[in-house]
Motif scaffolding. Structure first.
Motif, PDB file in Angstrom:
ATOM      1  N   ARG A 222      -6.740   7.492   5.883  1.00 47.57           N
ATOM      2  CA  ARG A 222      -5.852   6.748   6.768  1.00 47.57           C
ATOM      3  C   ARG A 222      -5.518   5.346   6.266  1.00 47.57           C
ATOM      4  O   ARG A 222      -4.728   4.625   6.891  1.00 47.57           O
ATOM      5  N   ARG A 223      -6.110   4.932   5.150  1.00 43.01           N
ATOM      6  CA  ARG A 223      -6.005   3.536   4.734  1.00 43.01           C
ATOM      7  C   ARG A 223      -4.556   3.087   4.524  1.00 43.01           C
ATOM      8  O   ARG A 223      -4.149   2.009   4.965  1.00 43.01           O
TER       9      ARG A 223
ATOM     10  N   ASP B 248     -11.671   7.572   6.558  1.00 40.40           N
ATOM     11  CA  ASP B 248     -11.334   6.162   6.355  1.00 40.40           C
ATOM     12  C   ASP B 248     -10.402   5.984   5.158  1.00 40.40           C
ATOM     13  O   ASP B 248      -9.450   5.194   5.210  1.00 40.40           O
ATOM     14  N   GLU B 249     -10.666   6.729   4.084  1.00 40.62           N
ATOM     15  CA  GLU B 249      -9.805   6.643   2.915  1.00 40.62           C
ATOM     16  C   GLU B 249      -8.455   7.314   3.174  1.00 40.62           C
ATOM     17  O   GLU B 249      -7.418   6.833   2.718  1.00 40.62           O
TER      18      GLU B 249
ATOM     19  N   GLU C 235       0.832  -1.212   0.000  1.00 41.46           N
ATOM     20  CA  GLU C 235       0.000   0.000   0.000  1.00 41.46           C
ATOM     21  C   GLU C 235       0.864   1.259   0.000  1.00 41.46           C
ATOM     22  O   GLU C 235       0.618   2.199  -0.752  1.00 41.46           O
TER      23      GLU C 235
ATOM     24  N   THR D 198      -2.152   8.004  -0.736  1.00 42.40           N
ATOM     25  CA  THR D 198      -3.468   7.381  -0.737  1.00 42.40           C
ATOM     26  C   THR D 198      -3.398   6.149  -1.628  1.00 42.40           C
ATOM     27  O   THR D 198      -2.430   5.944  -2.361  1.00 42.40           O
ATOM     28  N   MET D 199      -4.451   5.344  -1.585  1.00 41.10           N
ATOM     29  CA  MET D 199      -4.443   4.113  -2.369  1.00 41.10           C
ATOM     30  C   MET D 199      -4.379   4.383  -3.863  1.00 41.10           C
ATOM     31  O   MET D 199      -3.754   3.625  -4.607  1.00 41.10           O
TER      32      MET D 199
ATOM     33  N   ASP E 154      -2.682   3.086   7.972  1.00 42.29           N
ATOM     34  CA  ASP E 154      -3.203   2.039   8.854  1.00 42.29           C
ATOM     35  C   ASP E 154      -2.625   0.689   8.458  1.00 42.29           C
ATOM     36  O   ASP E 154      -2.203  -0.101   9.310  1.00 42.29           O
ATOM     37  N   ALA E 155      -2.599   0.422   7.151  1.00 46.03           N
ATOM     38  CA  ALA E 155      -2.025  -0.842   6.674  1.00 46.03           C
ATOM     39  C   ALA E 155      -0.535  -0.905   6.985  1.00 46.03           C
ATOM     40  O   ALA E 155      -0.025  -1.930   7.460  1.00 46.03           O
TER      41      ALA E 155
END
Length: 428
Positions: free
Chosen positions: A362-363, A359-360, A224, A286-287, A366-367
């Motif tokens: 921190r994704r 949520d997006e 990620e 970000t992702m 967080d991973a």
């Protein structure tokens, strides 16, 4: 200021002090530390006294206590500390300990108060630490002025708050000035914490920092993160490819045009600032590589700011992008237990659900935090084995780890009163 009592002459840690100084003097350079540095309770106590009790620690952000009466708390070993905003915007730091019978004054992580009131017997303090009320039962000759809160050294720079429990902390002014300069475009008072996480890693704090100081492990552990982050540690990374150097030159030209600082700056081995590009075409961690927040920070007009990386040893690393920032704080809890706090910052006027989705946002981290937690804990489990012995670092991939261990060794020896042969004076 009031000072903490000196260590007793019959200090039970004295044998550990002597053994620690000897191990550091004899350690193999560019190798990991001997086992006790990662799991021994006595050596952990020395870490808390000689490193976390004497160095400048990252505590929090000024935007977390924006108005008079706002406070936040943290725990440094056995020492609870309170940070509070007082008159004229001044930030005060105190030992979070009532001068009556020692109860903690503020038991919440954060809040807002008119005065600091002890919940036990209601002794009341002004926001600058002066004792205002102790009740009539203390007698007519009771001197309120003799029982103010015990202060903690505090300083700020570029929106960061640092504290030191030392009687005489090391110099830090040059670093603070540089922080102000590099973070000026972000208009730090106009930020807020969008979301926060706290994880406890069953690993020594030095293993947590060592893991952060290299990306040798990134390819095998952080898919990620590598959607956006370059593996190169800074613009002078010896592994840098021609393509990366070309991207760096282009981005630095863009940043010059926006009057945004990017130069690699080092203050000994303790502090480092550098702005590095993210992957080409990526503007945020970000992702999908797109901005996590539609409202950019400060005076920035482009989200394509790479990542301003800020290192502060012993307990913080940080990433500032165009749309949001991520700050990390490490606080040891025990010989094999460490609290890692992550905070995501955005413009204070950004609206959750409209400008950003927490949520997006921190994704990715967080991973990454979860992956690093597993790596550090497995590292700890292996180190605890009777088979462990110090192993060699890669001078190419792990130079950041080498710098950290050298800094730690030098500061520990100096604070113990044993000069390191290769000691390098640190400014800031």
């Amino acid at each position: 200021m009031d000072t903490l009592s000196p260590a007793p002459l019959d200090d039970p840690l004295d044998p550990a002090r002597q053994a620690t100084a000897a191990m550091l003097a004899e350690r193999a350079h560019n190798f990991s530390l001997p086992q006790p540095f990662y799991n021994d309770a006595r050596l952990f106590a020395l870490d808390m006294q000689e490193i976390f009790g004497k160095e400048w620690l990252f505590a929090g952000m000024t935007c977390e206590i924006p108005a008079k009466g706002n406070y936040m708390t943290l725990q440094v070993g056995d020492n609870p500390v309170i940070l509070v905003r007082g008159d004229g915007g001044t930030i005060h730091a105190f030992h979070n300990v009532c001068r009556h019978r020692g109860s903690r004054l503020c038991v919440s992580d954060k809040g807002k108060v008119a005065k600091l009131v002890c919940p036990y017997h209601q002794w009341t303090y002004e926001l600058d630490g002066r004792l205002l009320f102790a009740g009539s039962d203390m007698g007519t000759d009771f001197d309120l002025s003799a029982y103010g809160l015990k202060p903690v050294h505090v300083c700020t720079g570029g929106g960061f708050i640092f504290i030191s429990l030392a009687e005489q902390p090391p110099a830090i002014d040059d670093f603070l000035v540089t922080l102000e300069h590099y973070l000026e475009p972000y208009e730090m008072p106009n930020l807020k914490v969008a979301v926060e996480s706290n994880i406890v890693e069953q690993a020594n704090w030095k293993l947590v920092i060592e893991n952060n100081r290299e990306c040798y492990h990134c390819n095998g552990a952080h898919p990620e993160l590598l959607n956006s982050l370059q593996e190169f540690d800074d613009t002078d990374d010896p592994r840098a490819t021609p393509a990366y150097k070309e991207l760096v030159a282009k981005k630095q030209s863009d940043w010059d045009g926006q009057q945004v600082a990017w130069q690699l700056k080092r203050f000994g081995k303790r502090n480092r600032l550098t702005r590095t590009p993210l992957l080409n075409g990526v503007v945020s961690m970000t992702m999908d590589g797109k901005p996590a927040c539609r409202k950019l920070m400060g005076r920035l007009t482009s989200p394509d700011m790479g990542s301003l990386r800020i290192l502060h040893l012993p307990n913080s690393w940080n990433h500032f992008m165009g749309d949001h920032a991520i700050v990390f704080r490490v606080l040891p809890l025990g010989p094999q237990e460490t609290l890692v706090t992550t905070k995501w910052l955005v413009h204070k006027d950004a609206v959750e659900g409209v400008d950003y989705n927490p949520d997006e946002m921190r994704r990715v981290w967080d991973a990454t935090n979860a992956q690093d937690k597993r790596l550090a804990e497995e590292n700890q489990r292996g180190i605890n084995s009777q088979a462990y012995q110090p192993g060699p670092y890669s001078e190419t991939y792990e130079f950041g780890v080498i710098d950290f261990i050298d800094w730690y060794s030098e500061r520990m020896q100096e604070n113990l009163g044993h000069s390191a042969p290769h000691l390098q004076l640190v400014r800031g």
